[in-house]
Structure formats: C-alpha cells, structure tokens
Motif scaffolding. Structure first.
Motif, PDB file in Angstrom:
ATOM      1  N   ASP A  39       0.817  -1.218   0.000  1.00  0.00           N
ATOM      2  CA  ASP A  39       0.000   0.000   0.000  1.00  0.00           C
ATOM      3  C   ASP A  39       0.853   1.271   0.000  1.00  0.00           C
ATOM      4  N   GLN A  40       1.998   1.220  -0.657  1.00  0.00           N
ATOM      5  CA  GLN A  40       2.871   2.393  -0.717  1.00  0.00           C
ATOM      6  C   GLN A  40       2.871   3.063  -2.087  1.00  0.00           C
ATOM      7  N   ILE A  41       2.177   2.459  -3.044  1.00  0.00           N
ATOM      8  CA  ILE A  41       2.216   2.926  -4.427  1.00  0.00           C
ATOM      9  C   ILE A  41       0.794   3.083  -4.941  1.00  0.00           C
ATOM     10  N   GLU A  42       0.556   4.162  -5.670  1.00  0.00           N
ATOM     11  CA  GLU A  42      -0.752   4.445  -6.236  1.00  0.00           C
ATOM     12  C   GLU A  42      -0.620   4.574  -7.755  1.00  0.00           C
ATOM     13  N   LEU A  43      -1.305   3.713  -8.483  1.00  0.00           N
ATOM     14  CA  LEU A  43      -1.284   3.756  -9.945  1.00  0.00           C
ATOM     15  C   LEU A  43      -2.356   4.719 -10.425  1.00  0.00           C
ATOM     16  N   VAL A  44      -1.935   5.828 -11.048  1.00  0.00           N
ATOM     17  CA  VAL A  44      -2.876   6.905 -11.359  1.00  0.00           C
ATOM     18  C   VAL A  44      -2.949   7.247 -12.836  1.00  0.00           C
ATOM     19  N   ALA A  45      -2.067   6.679 -13.660  1.00  0.00           N
ATOM     20  CA  ALA A  45      -2.060   7.039 -15.073  1.00  0.00           C
ATOM     21  C   ALA A  45      -1.497   5.889 -15.886  1.00  0.00           C
ATOM     22  N   GLY A  46      -1.728   5.919 -17.209  1.00  0.00           N
ATOM     23  CA  GLY A  46      -1.157   4.854 -18.005  1.00  0.00           C
ATOM     24  C   GLY A  46      -1.414   4.957 -19.493  1.00  0.00           C
ATOM     25  N   VAL A  47      -0.552   4.288 -20.234  1.00  0.00           N
ATOM     26  CA  VAL A  47      -0.766   3.929 -21.638  1.00  0.00           C
ATOM     27  C   VAL A  47      -0.728   2.411 -21.623  1.00  0.00           C
ATOM     28  N   LEU A  48      -1.862   1.803 -21.389  1.00  0.00           N
ATOM     29  CA  LEU A  48      -1.891   0.374 -21.082  1.00  0.00           C
ATOM     30  C   LEU A  48      -1.908  -0.524 -22.313  1.00  0.00           C
ATOM     31  N   SER A  49      -2.002   0.068 -23.481  1.00  0.00           N
ATOM     32  CA  SER A  49      -1.990  -0.714 -24.706  1.00  0.00           C
ATOM     33  C   SER A  49      -1.669   0.204 -25.875  1.00  0.00           C
ATOM     34  N   SER A  50      -1.096  -0.379 -26.926  1.00  0.00           N
ATOM     35  CA  SER A  50      -0.864   0.395 -28.154  1.00  0.00           C
ATOM     36  C   SER A  50      -2.154   0.601 -28.925  1.00  0.00           C
ATOM     37  N   ASP A  51      -3.183  -0.169 -28.595  1.00  0.00           N
ATOM     38  CA  ASP A  51      -4.509   0.008 -29.193  1.00  0.00           C
ATOM     39  C   ASP A  51      -5.322   0.963 -28.322  1.00  0.00           C
ATOM     40  N   PRO A  52      -5.722   2.117 -28.842  1.00  0.00           N
ATOM     41  CA  PRO A  52      -6.404   3.124 -28.000  1.00  0.00           C
ATOM     42  C   PRO A  52      -7.654   2.610 -27.293  1.00  0.00           C
ATOM     43  N   ASP A  53      -8.460   1.811 -27.984  1.00  0.00           N
ATOM     44  CA  ASP A  53      -9.678   1.289 -27.362  1.00  0.00           C
ATOM     45  C   ASP A  53      -9.343   0.346 -26.208  1.00  0.00           C
ATOM     46  N   ASN A  54      -8.365  -0.527 -26.427  1.00  0.00           N
ATOM     47  CA  ASN A  54      -7.962  -1.445 -25.370  1.00  0.00           C
ATOM     48  C   ASN A  54      -7.322  -0.693 -24.217  1.00  0.00           C
ATOM     49  N   ALA A  55      -6.569   0.363 -24.541  1.00  0.00           N
ATOM     50  CA  ALA A  55      -5.942   1.171 -23.488  1.00  0.00           C
ATOM     51  C   ALA A  55      -7.007   1.797 -22.596  1.00  0.00           C
ATOM     52  N   ALA A  56      -8.040   2.364 -23.211  1.00  0.00           N
ATOM     53  CA  ALA A  56      -9.107   3.017 -22.442  1.00  0.00           C
ATOM     54  C   ALA A  56      -9.886   2.001 -21.618  1.00  0.00           C
ATOM     55  N   ALA A  57     -10.210   0.866 -22.211  1.00  0.00           N
ATOM     56  CA  ALA A  57     -10.962  -0.155 -21.483  1.00  0.00           C
ATOM     57  C   ALA A  57     -10.134  -0.737 -20.337  1.00  0.00           C
ATOM     58  N   SER A  58      -8.851  -0.935 -20.572  1.00  0.00           N
ATOM     59  CA  SER A  58      -7.974  -1.466 -19.531  1.00  0.00           C
ATOM     60  C   SER A  58      -7.862  -0.494 -18.361  1.00  0.00           C
ATOM     61  N   ALA A  59      -7.734   0.785 -18.679  1.00  0.00           N
ATOM     62  CA  ALA A  59      -7.649   1.802 -17.631  1.00  0.00           C
ATOM     63  C   ALA A  59      -8.925   1.840 -16.800  1.00  0.00           C
ATOM     64  N   ALA A  60     -10.068   1.748 -17.467  1.00  0.00           N
ATOM     65  CA  ALA A  60     -11.347   1.774 -16.744  1.00  0.00           C
ATOM     66  C   ALA A  60     -11.464   0.578 -15.805  1.00  0.00           C
ATOM     67  N   GLU A  61     -10.982  -0.574 -16.235  1.00  0.00           N
ATOM     68  CA  GLU A  61     -11.084  -1.779 -15.410  1.00  0.00           C
ATOM     69  C   GLU A  61     -10.321  -1.655 -14.102  1.00  0.00           C
ATOM     70  N   ILE A  62      -9.198  -0.922 -14.103  1.00  0.00           N
ATOM     71  CA  ILE A  62      -8.387  -0.841 -12.886  1.00  0.00           C
ATOM     72  C   ILE A  62      -8.496   0.518 -12.201  1.00  0.00           C
ATOM     73  N   GLY A  63      -9.449   1.341 -12.635  1.00  0.00           N
ATOM     74  CA  GLY A  63      -9.768   2.567 -11.907  1.00  0.00           C
ATOM     75  C   GLY A  63      -8.931   3.780 -12.231  1.00  0.00           C
ATOM     76  N   ILE A  64      -8.267   3.806 -13.375  1.00  0.00           N
ATOM     77  CA  ILE A  64      -7.546   5.000 -13.799  1.00  0.00           C
ATOM     78  C   ILE A  64      -8.545   5.969 -14.433  1.00  0.00           C
ATOM     79  N   ALA A  65      -8.492   7.218 -14.021  1.00  0.00           N
ATOM     80  CA  ALA A  65      -9.419   8.230 -14.540  1.00  0.00           C
ATOM     81  C   ALA A  65      -9.261   8.363 -16.052  1.00  0.00           C
ATOM     82  N   PRO A  66     -10.364   8.567 -16.778  1.00  0.00           N
ATOM     83  CA  PRO A  66     -10.297   8.639 -18.246  1.00  0.00           C
ATOM     84  C   PRO A  66      -9.306   9.680 -18.765  1.00  0.00           C
ATOM     85  N   GLU A  67      -9.233  10.825 -18.080  1.00  0.00           N
ATOM     86  CA  GLU A  67      -8.336  11.890 -18.553  1.00  0.00           C
ATOM     87  C   GLU A  67      -6.869  11.560 -18.333  1.00  0.00           C
TER      88      GLU A  67
END
Length: 394
Positions: A39-67
């Motif tokens: 509990d010492q690290i907070e994941l707050v941003a990302g480029v989770l995939s080279s595919d934009p749709d997959n990146a957005a869906a992946s971020a939503a699944e783990i609670g990263i804000a859309p912006e």
C-alpha cells in the motif's frame, strides 16, 4: 495520498503510471499485484496498450481516470510532468524493444523509471540510459525481482560475511518447457513476440530468462562477469531466435561458473536456481523452494536454513512478512522489490537521504546494463564458435 505506517508516522504514496500491461497482457497484472501489497504505491495514469480502445478499457477496469489514460507515451510523459499531482515514476512493462525509447522519454521529462528486464535490446541503448539517468539525476530501477526473496537476501549476506570462504564457483540456471512446441509460429502472443528479433533483441532465451539467472548469481556473489564463452542454439526448427543457452563465465575475483537457460526442457515449468561454492562451504537456492537455503559447510552434514527460522540474517528478517512456516512466495518477493524501490524514489525526490544499504538491494540501471552486456557478449561469443569474449560493463 497519505497513509499511516506501523510506527504511526505518515507517508505519501508514490504516484506511478504504467506503460503496457493492459488486458490480455501477462506481466503487467503481476506488477500491479506486487505494488499494491504494501500500500505504498498508487497507480494513477497509463498507456496500457498500443490500441487506443484497449488502453481506455484497460484503464477503466483498474480505476484509472479517463483523462489520465493516454494513447501515446510521449503525450503521457509531457502531460504528467506538467501536473502538480503528476506521476513520480513510470513502470514500463512492454516488449523489450520499447523499453529504451519509453524510458528515455520519461527521464527527459524528469520522471523516475521502474523498467522490466532486459533494460534494452542493444548495448548502445543501455549505455545511453545509464548516461541519461546520471545526467538527469533520476532514479532508475530494473525489475530483476527475484532479488526480493528473503532467502536470496540472506544468501547475499552470508557470502559477504565470509561464511563460504573464498568463492570458487558461481552457477545460475533458469529452465522452462513452455516453448518446447512451436507455439510462437501458431500465434501464441507471449511466445510470438519473445522469439521475434525485432522485439526481443539479439537473444530470446537470455533476454527473457537468462538475465534473471545471471543477475541472481551476480547479486548473491557480489561478482561481475569478466568474460564468457557461449553456445546458443534453437531446438525448435524454424524458430527465429535461440531457445537454449549454455554459457561459461569467468567472474571478477577469479571464480568460474556457468549460466544455463532453456525454454525447451520438458518437465521444468519454471526452475530457477543459484549454486555458490567456496573453500569453506556451499550455498544453494531454488526458486521452487524459495523459503529455504541449502547450506553445506565442508565436512559437515548439509543443513536447510528456513525463512524466519533460527539464524535468519537481519536483511532476511526485514523483508519477511510472516513467521517461519507461514509460506511466502513470488508476489511477496516482487512486493519487497517494489517497497524498497518506492522508498528509494521517494527519498530521492524529496531531497532526503537514500539508504545506501537499501539501494544496494534493488537492481538499478547499471545492473540492467550489465545484463545487456552479458547477453551481447554471449551472442558475440556464440558467433565466434564460443571464443572467450569480454563481458564486463564499463
């Protein structure tokens, strides 16, 4: 976000972003499990995939804000560096060929780096990353995460304390069977990119698992590779890169040794081991039994040292969460790496003192570069029919 520690003090969680590791990826989810454990690290941003749709869906699944879900790592580095609550470190969990360019972009933006192994696919890239990290005065750690096991830390302390005497030989091995069949040619995602020279680099088996065995042998012994004589080969017809490596080593300090790596050895799911022998005693550690060390003083019966048991060293006790015989494993070891990395990066960014002993336990950009040099030297040696080839970085 602030949290309270066991001693009642408060700390700021380290804010990180991640590049790679979206849905259907393998290692990204493992990194996230490990970074959450303390509990010492907070994941707050990302480029989770080279595919934009997959990146957005992946971020939503783990609670990263859309912006704060980005389609491009350059955009992420620029935007996060400009935010008052921007990320303090980036976690890179992409295929190998992207490690160096992504790390470069974030270092240039003043953001610290946590990068999966190997550091890069070429020695030139590794040298450039070492120089840039120094020039930008940043912290750069490489997730050679097996160094996080308590009994690996204990083995390192025992060698340093002279309990084995003068070290004679150091051997590392990492043996798997998952590439015994041509699943890369059938399109299996993890196998396909790991055997592609454009994405994996000069070697498949050494870049994927051999560097773990090499780093662990070096970490415990305290030695660097002086020279190698290597035989690399491909067991599966048509495979583009090697899947087996037999490497003889001359270590600094005069010890000899071997690194064995195979991904086509039936019956071996994931067998990582290190064996170190000195004039007074031998030590053996096996990843399949990570809570034990086999310690063999010459002329005495071999004894099994247990994590948390009698005779545990100070460092082994520090990174143990549970009493002896309450099993800890891979995720806990990976979490030890992340906890130490977070402490190092936090202290550095706040202008505080970075504990030198703690920092020595966490592989950094130079350790990563040593691994790249080892791979490059082995490939060069193999091309020269096993000729002894210089392997020491710098």
């Amino acid at each position: 976000m602030v949290y309270a520690t066991a001693d009642g003090t408060t700390r700021q969680r380290l804010r990180v972003g991640m590049v790679g590791g979206g849905r259907n990826a393998f290692i990204g989810a493992v990194h996230r499990l490990a970074m959450r454990l303390d509990d010492q690290i907070e994941l707050v941003a990302g480029v989770l995939s080279s595919d934009p749709d997959n990146a957005a869906a992946s971020a939503a699944e783990i609670g990263i804000a859309p912006e704060r879900s980005y389609a491009d790592y350059h955009a992420m580095a620029k935007a996060e560096a400009a935010r008052p609550d921007g990320i303090e470190a980036v976690v890179i969990v992409t295929p190998n060929h992207l490690h160096a360019p992504i790390a470069t972009a974030f270092l240039e933006a003043g953001i610290d780096v946590i990068c999966d192994k190997p550091l890069s696919t070429t020695l030139g890239e590794a040298e450039a990353l070492v120089a840039l990290t120094k020039a930008k005065k940043r912290r750069f750690v490489v997730t050679l995460n097996n160094t996080g096991y308590a009994m690996v830390r204990q083995a390192r302390e025992m060698v340093a304390a002279g309990e084995l005497g003068r070290i004679v030989s150091v051997h590392g091995a990492y043996i798997q069977d998952w590439l015994t069949k041509a699943i890369d040619a059938e399109g299996q995602k993890q196998a396909e990119w790991r055997t592609d020279p454009a994405r994996a680099g000069q070697s498949a088996v050494l870049a994927d698992i051999g560097v773990h065995a090499f780093n662990l042998a070096s970490f415990i012994s305290g030695f660097e590779a002086e020279a190698v004589s290597a035989d690399l080969f491909t067991a599966v017809p048509g495979r583009r890169l090697d899947d087996n490596a037999h490497v003889l080593l001359r270590w600094t300090g005069g010890a000899r040794g071997t690194i064995l790596a195979s991904q086509t050895s039936p019956g071996h799911y994931n067998d990582l081991s290190v064996r170190i022998y000195g004039e007074k005693a031998g030590l053996e550690w096996f990843g399949s039994r990570p809570e034990e060390l086999r310690f063999s003083p010459y002329g005495e019966e071999t004894r099994t040292l247990v994590r948390g048991g009698h005779g545990s060293t100070a460092e082994a006790r520090r990174v143990s969460r549970m009493p002896a015989a309450h099993p800890e494993g891979y995720i806990e070891a990976f979490a030890n790496f992340y906890r130490d990395a977070a402490d190092i990066i936090r202290a550095h960014r706040s202008g505080g003192t970075v504990d030198a002993g703690r920092a020595a336990q966490v592989p950094d950009v130079v350790d990563g570069a040593r691994g790249v040099k080892f791979v490059a030297a082995a490939v060069e040696s193999n091309a020269a029919s096993g000729a002894w080839t210089a392997a020491r970085f710098r």
